[in-house]
Design an enzyme around this catalytic site. Structure first.
Site, mmCIF file in Angstrom:
data_model
loop_
_atom_site.group_PDB
_atom_site.id
_atom_site.type_symbol
_atom_site.label_atom_id
_atom_site.label_comp_id
_atom_site.label_asym_id
_atom_site.label_seq_id
_atom_site.Cartn_x
_atom_site.Cartn_y
_atom_site.Cartn_z
ATOM 1 N N LEU A 104 4.719 -8.612 -4.677
ATOM 2 C CA LEU A 104 3.539 -7.795 -4.454
ATOM 3 C C LEU A 104 3.965 -6.469 -3.816
ATOM 4 C CD1 LEU A 104 1.315 -10.700 -3.189
ATOM 5 C CD2 LEU A 104 0.935 -9.393 -5.297
ATOM 6 N N CYS A 108 5.749 1.087 -4.962
ATOM 7 C CA CYS A 108 6.124 1.712 -3.689
ATOM 8 C C CYS A 108 7.404 1.135 -3.109
ATOM 9 C CB CYS A 108 4.959 1.639 -2.704
ATOM 10 S SG CYS A 108 5.479 1.914 -1.004
ATOM 11 N N CYS A 113 7.755 5.044 -2.810
ATOM 12 C CA CYS A 113 7.729 5.567 -1.431
ATOM 13 C C CYS A 113 8.873 5.054 -0.559
ATOM 14 C CB CYS A 113 6.404 5.300 -0.709
ATOM 15 S SG CYS A 113 5.225 4.270 -1.528
ATOM 16 N N HIS A 163 10.336 -6.415 -0.219
ATOM 17 C CA HIS A 163 9.565 -7.166 -1.213
ATOM 18 C C HIS A 163 9.172 -8.531 -0.650
ATOM 19 C CE1 HIS A 163 10.514 -4.100 -3.917
ATOM 20 N NE2 HIS A 163 11.445 -4.649 -4.655
ATOM 21 N N PHE A 529 5.791 15.066 26.443
ATOM 22 C CA PHE A 529 6.677 16.215 26.257
ATOM 23 C C PHE A 529 8.128 15.749 26.054
ATOM 24 C CE2 PHE A 529 8.952 20.023 27.798
ATOM 25 C CZ PHE A 529 8.383 20.944 26.958
#
Lengths: 551, 551
Positions: A104, A108, A113, A163, A529
């Site tokens: 599934l 990507c 991605c 995966h 910061f």
């Protein structure tokens, strides 16, 4: 409900895991009903990718175990199908998701991605290693050491684990039912065939994604022509000279990676980079910095040009194009990368269901993700731009909610956006020219300021750009914040650097909520910061003004 | 109003800029009234750091130019004094800031947060280079190549530019008046002396910061004993074996840097790392991952121990300490780093003004930043923990607002927090144990999950941890999100990895606003995938549940 194991793939799973040198988890190996671990899933998926004709993976209850009708069958288990399934399941519905891959998550984690992020991280590290060559502990940079093929092989060797997480999580944590390694055939609005069996459901959700459109160019079928998918699967030589056809995000991201490895890269783009309609709200200053810095590191970017032909005898040897003056030019090349965008494969759905599609084949839906055919929904890249993760996942969830009786609409026309060069490039809200068209009194906070010498102005600087700031300030990044001086609300934010992508998700929400966020509220936030974008403290430096001015 | 240039420093500024090899900006050099550029400021500041007895830098209008009384004199031009001055000026007030250094910004850009960020970036890059040694393009890692001294020299050579930005911005963009390179002497609540002249104002704001407390240990004065400030100024040899006394943030951050350069480092801490009261809301799971990963890369962390003496003949050679069992132990060492926290230097203010201080010498203020003495205010590290940038800046602004007649309170007891190891470690809201004490139904979203094998579970993964995820998943990071299952609101977020620090600023605001943010609202945000913290999509995977469960 348990995983039905493909007979052959599981026979000697433990031995096969051991043979890979991967850690073999303690305990049983899932052959007697115990859940598969992530490590076991990884091996099984690799097995099936090598032998896709093995039997499908089933995780579907038999009728004697669960005879409830499926509320929806998701055709395609990528981002849209998987998230839609998870949401429908969480709402108490019954779903089935079917995918032709043995995992599934869709393209990507396999070709898109996830490898893109690995390649972009590699590009960033190579860029830094080249810049720092011979300084501090950095050895003299040897571009011959960087290999595109080795990085791809690293990805391919490791993609089994991501995966595996998708399968494991979907089964063990989300309770989903699925059939993998099996192509679904839609027969009618309630019937889908997979692995030789028919499944019926109240609804069908189409979610099979999109693929690269290869332009109709002479030579497009030559060896040495790749897109992001075939690059990941098939690249088997180290190229010396790359020509990218197209100017999409993929062109910038993959081109920056190729260039970083030492493969001289040219982008051939019809339009100026980052000006196509598929990218909205791109600020001119941001675009200029990004393109300048790509050129600064040696990339060739040719805009306003038209590719004519790919040449070669069996294998690519050159690319012919028409330049901006209409003259034909040629670039010797042993590697052509196609980045002209993606289109869906919807003809099966048109034929079987008659769903309406647009001129590019994308399926038309309403804001509920309903297609033109009753009980048929669509989600993800099938719907057209933006081909982005948030849209895929949320459109799948939107279909699921409506199917489960909860009216829900999803508007994906506005969103924060990003891409990688060897920088992280992130933006939200309006560009400066858009802001000035809409508002009379636009205030700008920018670093470096337009009138500063960027070679000596060491901002922005933060994690990821410190070495740049202390060796060559101009390459440490660029950012701009736009504010409506009347309402004092933020209108847009634009950043080139590192470490802000995550923040823009939340800042986008704050900017877009009905009350927006003002420069005064920004100044009241607590910065961490050196915060990469400096927005909070710079807003605070100006927030004292009743009449705001630029900074 | 113009910069009064120290006579000598400016005489041949152009020639001196050219001699440094730095770019000489076009146009005049500021000797005839033109504003100094950032590049010119950088040279001037470097001149004055080398020759601190040169005349002060003046940017103060003479009475004949501007005879308005000062609303406030800020004693100290660090984060608190500079931001307070900017805010007061923006509100239309007149301010004067006086600092003993030739630049505004205080210790942060000179010896504290800015070098810390450079060192932490270096540590991160060295850590990656060591991990990837001999793989891909990474050469076999040679720890002898990494030099602490070279990195410090790089910082010292470059810090002039950030300093210069502070002076340039404060003058040209913020319109501030200041006297630099001159120590202020407070005489009474309205009078301060600097550079041989007396200045009067309606108010005084004390903002002179804090310094390392050196513990009263035998041998503390030996050569080879440093704190973060003297390290930056004086370190002149390459150490082989470091012992850090103290377990503060500074211990973890600088220790991780020393270890990354190949200098074997031991931290001696009385209390377990990250459990002191100065760090609040530290999650046990986050702490365990951080400390485990520091040990994984070879650091020695000794907790529950008590340093006894630093030994050596002129120069450090060993550290003696009592171990957790009360036995005395000794570590040979050529480098001792003190990280036991900071204290203010407030005796001058107590003597001259009689301001109340606490047992540690920190000045007591109310929520308006008023001290016990009328018209005297205080801001920044002088107030005590947290010694963080947001507090320094916002306390300065709070004093300014109140001085300008706008009642304003500032509560700095709650804030997001972070530190570096070779990771970015970030947290906000409640830890898991705090959440469970306060709420009955705490839901946890965590990666890797407690029951997963972290060596094969490749999440979290995103920019900055891709190479780790594909080579050894356990080192790619760790995160946890805590949710109240009843109200569905986020309670806390905890992350070890890269790229989320900026986001936690905004997420902290969303969590703390009166209505908070729910798991359902999180699921509706638009992620920028691969978003480093995965929170949005994981919330969405569970948001469909009416009864939330862990993920």
């Amino acid at each position: 409900m348990d995983v039905r194991k493909p007979r052959d793939a599981f026979v000697s799973l433990r031995a096969r895991i051991a043979a890979t040198g991967r850690p073999v988890p303690a305990g049983d190996i899932g052959e007697h009903g115990q859940p598969l671990t992530v490590g076991e899933w990884a091996v099984l998926i690799d097995e099936l990718l090598d032998n896709p004709n093995d039997e499908a993976i089933w995780n579907v209850a038999l009728p004697e175990e669960d005879d409830r009708e499926f509320d929806a069958i998701f055709v395609g288990g990528g981002a849209a199908g998987r998230f839609g399934s998870a949401f429908l399941r969480a709402r108490g519905g019954r779903q089935l998701v079917i995918d032709s891959w043995p995992f599934l998550g869709g393209s990507c984690p396999h070709q898109a991605c996830v490898p893109h992020h690995l390649f972009s991280e590699v590009a960033r590290e190579l860029d830094l290693a080249r810049h720092m060559s011979g300084r501090l502990w950095y050895p003299k940079f040897d571009p011959k050491k960087a290999s595109i093929v080795e990085v791809i092989e690293l990805f391919r060797a490791g993609r089994g684990f991501p995966h595996a997480v998708m399968n494991w999580q979907s089964k063990e944590q989300l309770g989903m039912e699925y059939i993998l390694n099996s192509r679904a055939q839609v027969l009618d609005p309630h019937t889908v065939e997979a692995d030789g069996k028919r499944f019926t459901a109240k609804n069908i959700v189409l979610a099979t994604g999109a693929r690269t459109t290869f332009p109709d160019l002479p030579g497009i079928d030559l060896r040495g022509v790749y897109d992001f998918a075939s690059l990941t699967e098939d690249m088997n030589y180290e190229p010396n000279r790359c020509v990218i056809i197209g100017g999409s995000k993929v062109a910038i991201e993959y081109g920056s990676f190729f260039q970083a490895t030492g493969c001289q890269t040219t982008i051939l783009s019809r339009t100026p980079l980052m000006t196509t309609t598929s990218l909205h709200h791109v600020d001119d200053g941001l675009r200029a910095y990004v393109v300048d810095m790509m050129r600064d590191r040696g990339m060739e970017i040719l805009e306003g040009v038209e590719p004519v032909a790919i040449e070669g005898n069996g294998k690519v040897s050159a690319v012919r194009y028409q330049d901006a003056n209409g003259l034909e030019q040629v670039i010797a090349s042993d590697f052509v990368f196609i980045a002209t965008g993606e289109r869906p494969a919807t003809s099966q759905f048109v034929d079987a269901l008659g769903v309406d599609v647009d001129d590019n084949g994308f399926i038309k839906v309403d804001t509920h993700m309903r297609t033109s055919v009753g009980n048929v929904w669509a989600a993800g890249d099938l719907l057209g731009p933006p081909l982005e993760m948030f849209k895929a996942r949320k459109s799948g969830c939107t279909a699921a909610r409506n199917i489960m009786g909860e009216p829900h609409e999803f508007d994906f026309t506005e969103y924060p956006d990003f891409l990688h060069s060897t920088y992280e490039i992130t933006w939200l809200g309006l560009s400066e020219s858009e802001a000035r068209r809409k508002y009379q009194n636009v205030i700008k906070i920018q670093m470096p300021p337009d009138d500063a010498n960027p070679e000596t102005f060491p901002l922005p600087v933060a994690d990821g750009s410190m070495l740049y700031a202390f060796t060559r300030p101009i390459i440490s990044g660029w950012f701009k914040l736009l504010i409506d001086g009347d309402s004092r609300r933020l209108l847009g934010a634009h950043h080139v650097g590192f470490g802000v992508k995550d923040a823009f998700q939340y800042l986008d929400y704050l900017v877009r909520r009905p009350e927006g966020i003002t420069i005064d509220q920004m100044g009241e936030l607590n910065e961490l910061f050196l915060n990469p974008e400096h927005f909070i403290q710079l807003c605070r430096l100006r927030a004292g003004q009743s009449q705001l001015t630029d900074l």
